[in-house]
Motif scaffolding. Structure first.
Motif, PDB file in Angstrom:
ATOM      1  N   ALA A 290       1.103  -1.315  -0.026  1.00 58.75           N
ATOM      2  CA  ALA A 290      -0.098   0.295  -0.199  1.00 58.75           C
ATOM      3  C   ALA A 290       0.967   1.045  -0.059  1.00 58.75           C
ATOM      4  O   ALA A 290       0.347   1.910  -0.950  1.00 58.75           O
ATOM      5  N   ILE A 291       1.859   0.929   0.664  1.00 61.55           N
ATOM      6  CA  ILE A 291       2.687   2.993   0.752  1.00 61.55           C
ATOM      7  C   ILE A 291       3.797   2.705  -1.015  1.00 61.55           C
ATOM      8  O   ILE A 291       3.135   4.050  -0.762  1.00 61.55           O
ATOM      9  N   LEU A 292       4.103   1.679  -1.121  1.00 61.44           N
ATOM     10  CA  LEU A 292       4.497   1.598  -2.281  1.00 61.44           C
ATOM     11  C   LEU A 292       3.539   2.149  -3.517  1.00 61.44           C
ATOM     12  O   LEU A 292       4.167   2.949  -4.335  1.00 61.44           O
ATOM     13  N   ILE A 293       2.317   1.882  -3.059  1.00 56.82           N
ATOM     14  CA  ILE A 293       1.584   2.391  -4.861  1.00 56.82           C
ATOM     15  C   ILE A 293       1.133   3.423  -4.391  1.00 56.82           C
ATOM     16  O   ILE A 293       0.878   4.191  -5.030  1.00 56.82           O
ATOM     17  N   ILE A 294       0.990   3.666  -3.033  1.00 53.08           N
ATOM     18  CA  ILE A 294       0.501   5.193  -2.482  1.00 53.08           C
ATOM     19  C   ILE A 294       1.671   6.487  -3.084  1.00 53.08           C
ATOM     20  O   ILE A 294       1.460   7.496  -4.018  1.00 53.08           O
ATOM     21  N   GLY A 295       2.831   5.315  -2.610  1.00 51.25           N
ATOM     22  CA  GLY A 295       4.765   6.160  -3.210  1.00 51.25           C
ATOM     23  C   GLY A 295       4.223   6.684  -4.729  1.00 51.25           C
ATOM     24  O   GLY A 295       4.764   7.660  -5.478  1.00 51.25           O
ATOM     25  N   VAL A 296       3.686   5.642  -5.734  1.00 52.39           N
ATOM     26  CA  VAL A 296       3.646   5.838  -7.224  1.00 52.39           C
ATOM     27  C   VAL A 296       3.333   6.349  -7.683  1.00 52.39           C
ATOM     28  O   VAL A 296       3.553   7.385  -8.289  1.00 52.39           O
ATOM     29  N   VAL A 297       1.504   6.769  -7.145  1.00 48.69           N
ATOM     30  CA  VAL A 297       1.224   7.425  -7.433  1.00 48.69           C
ATOM     31  C   VAL A 297       1.732   8.738  -6.762  1.00 48.69           C
ATOM     32  O   VAL A 297       0.850  10.045  -8.293  1.00 48.69           O
TER      33      VAL A 297
END
Lengths: 322, 249
Positions: A290-297
């Motif tokens: 989740a942290i990674l995907i928010i970071g990517v966004v």
């Protein structure tokens, strides 16, 4: 030239994501409690030490943290975010379900905040010293001082419990068939809370930016030389909006931060709610995903803001910065 | 052309200009000289009607027989568009940083006069060429041009507009010696060719001496001496003028 700039941005974005994931991974492991607890589920009391050791060995939790991070990063770069310790399902599948609902909330909030704050900021900034100017200044201080969770509770009490206008939580009516109207009906309260907690400060930023621009030398020159006010206003807006857009870009992560609180409060099953639940049960693979995907966004949004800035600011385009 | 009587400008209790009375004759170059803070720029702002909102204005400003003091904001704007053009000191900041010069020169000239784009381009290109500026200037942004080039762009606007009155507030102070002389030469040419009335604000006595017909000396918001150029420079009467002249030569 542009390809080189994009390449540089992609490398910088990747470095940012690696740093974010590295820090998150170590902070999680530094927190009290056993990272294997999520794998035990509700059976922690009944498991023997040998069984616990076997679980830890099976999932590599007995390895040093740095080694564990290296393994996670290697797999993540290949597109494998692992399996949820709690649900046993692939993390990617869970994120795929949750990301669109968070984006619905965040993108809609961002859109409304951008439109409303632009209108308010321009109106107040162009009429310095007017009632609109003073009211907006006070509103921005008040709205940014109210915590979103408190505002959310207040809204639930007033609009859901007392007036019964909107549901207290959830995303769909359990008796209904769903659909756009039903989703909009459920999104009103969380969206309003997020908009109110952001719009004041954004409008204030533009208001100040417009005021500063209005005092610029070129405005005095244009005004003194009889350039029509409409033309001057267009010039002022064009220049005032550049730092404002930059500000939006810098605060995009705060929209995701705000959505964590609001999603949890209103039972909006997005990434924010998932993050909170995963922290509770120490579901580290989901948390990292989740942290990674928010970071990517966020990195993608910042890239888009940078492109917009280059389009709006000729100094960046022609000054050799790109 | 301008007839100013007892002009007083103050902000709260602070007087920026105290009871100024002077005339700006048609077709002449009048220079107001004095040190920084003497009220020279405030005088121009008062004439243009662009004083800050908190300023109080007293006295009369007659332009072609019409008192400007009681004009509405729109009437002032119309007057500025029709009769005046002003060149300010800081050419580098006189233009919006994010618009091409073509658009900005258009706003400062053709838009005021109601000219079409084609007519604007045809005329401005001739003027720019006369001022030794290439057509590329039109496609440039202000930060791509030097201070001297930008000041010449302002002069190009003045030439395009052919105003009845050209006001210039320290137009040469940000320029080097070479560009100063060039600018003065162009200003003189504008005055001679079009018969434009010029009100020049400067702290540079050399500039005033080289171009003005009549000089007003200002100190602490008041005119302390006035006279033809020769009178001021050869037989200054006021102590302040004597000091200014002595310091210059």
């Amino acid at each position: 030239m542009i390809a080189k700039w994009i390449g540089k941005r992609v490398i910088m974005g990747t470095i940012v994501l690696i740093i974010v994931s590295f820090l998150s991974f170590f902070i999680m492991h530094a927190a009290p409690g056993n990272p294997a607890a999520a794998y035990y589920g509700g059976n922690a009391q009944t498991l023997s030490t040998a069984e616990k050791e076997r679980i830890e060995k099976a999932f590599g939790l007995d390895e040093p943290v740095l080694y564990q991070y290296g393994t996670w990063l290697r797999e993540a770069l290949q597109g494998n975010l692992g399996y949820s310790a709690k649900e046993g399902r692939p993390v990617a599948a869970i994120l795929q379900e949750r990301l669109p609902t968070t984006l619905q909330l965040v993108v809609l909030t961002l859109l409304i905040v951008a439109i409303a704050s632009t209108w308010l900021g321009l109106l107040a900034g162009m009429k310095e010293g007017s009632i609109v100017d003073r009211v907006l200044s006070m509103f921005s201080i008040a709205s940014s001082a109210i915590p979103p969770f408190w505002l959310g509770i207040l809204f639930i009490m007033v609009f859901s419990v007392q007036l019964g206008w909107f549901p207290t939580s959830g995303m769909n009516d359990v008796r209904g068939e769903g659909g756009l109207v039903d989703r909009l009906y459920h999104i009103v309260l969380p969206l309003t809370v997020l908009v109110i907690s952001h719009v004041g400060i954004f409008a204030r930023f533009l208001q100040d930016s417009v005021k500063a621009e209005n005092r610029s030398y070129y405005v005095q020159v244009a005004f003194a030389n009889g350039v029509p006010e409409r033309e001057i206003r267009t010039m002022v807006f064009r220049n005032a909006v550049i730092p404002y857009i930059n500000y939006i870009g810098m605060t995009i992560p705060s929209f995701f931060g705000g959505s964590i609180v609001v999603e949890t409060l209103f039972g909006w099953s997005g990434l924010g709610q998932l993050l909170v639940k995963s922290v509770m049960v120490k579901d580290f693979p989901v948390l990292m995903g989740a942290i990674l995907i928010i970071g990517v966004v966020v990195v993608i949004c910042l890239f888009m803001i940078d492109v917009l800035m280059i389009c709006l600011n000729p100094r960046l385009r022609r000054g050799g910065i790109v | 052309m301008f007839n100013i009587e007892n002009l007083t400008v103050r902000i709260n209790d602070k007087y920026l200009i105290k009871g100024m009375t002077f005339t700006v004759p048609k077709g002449q170059i009048t220079a107001i000289i004095g040190e920084s803070g003497s009220g020279k720029s405030t005088t121009i702002s008062a004439l243009l009607g662009i004083l800050p909102a908190q300023a109080t204005l007293e006295g009369t400003i007659f332009f072609n027989g019409r008192d400007l003091i009681d004009l509405s904001r729109d009437e002032r704007l119309a007057l500025r568009k029709k009769h005046f053009f002003t060149i300010f000191q800081d050419a580098t900041n006189s233009f919006s940083p994010t618009l091409k010069m073509k658009q900005q020169l258009y706003s400062l000239t053709a838009l005021r006069l109601g000219h079409k784009n084609e007519a604007f381009l045809a005329k401005i290109k001739v003027i720019l060429k006369d001022l030794n500026l290439s057509e590329d200037v039109l496609e440039s942004y202000p930060f791509e041009l030097s201070g001297g080039m930008l000041q010449r762009c302002m002069l190009a606007c003045a030439l395009y507009n052919e105003p009845d009155v050209l006001m210039a507030d320290e137009p040469t102070s940000a320029l080097d010696m070479l560009h100063q002389q060039e600018f003065i030469k162009r200003l003189k040419k504008l005055h001679t060719q079009l018969g434009t009335t010029v009100l020049l604000i400067t702290h540079d006595l050399g500039v005033a001496a080289s171009i003005a017909d009549f000089i007003l000396v200002m100190k602490n918001g008041e005119i302390v001496e006035r006279g033809q150029v020769a009178e001021i420079f050869e037989q200054p009467k006021h102590l302040y003028t004597k000091r200014l002249v002595a310091n210059h030569f």
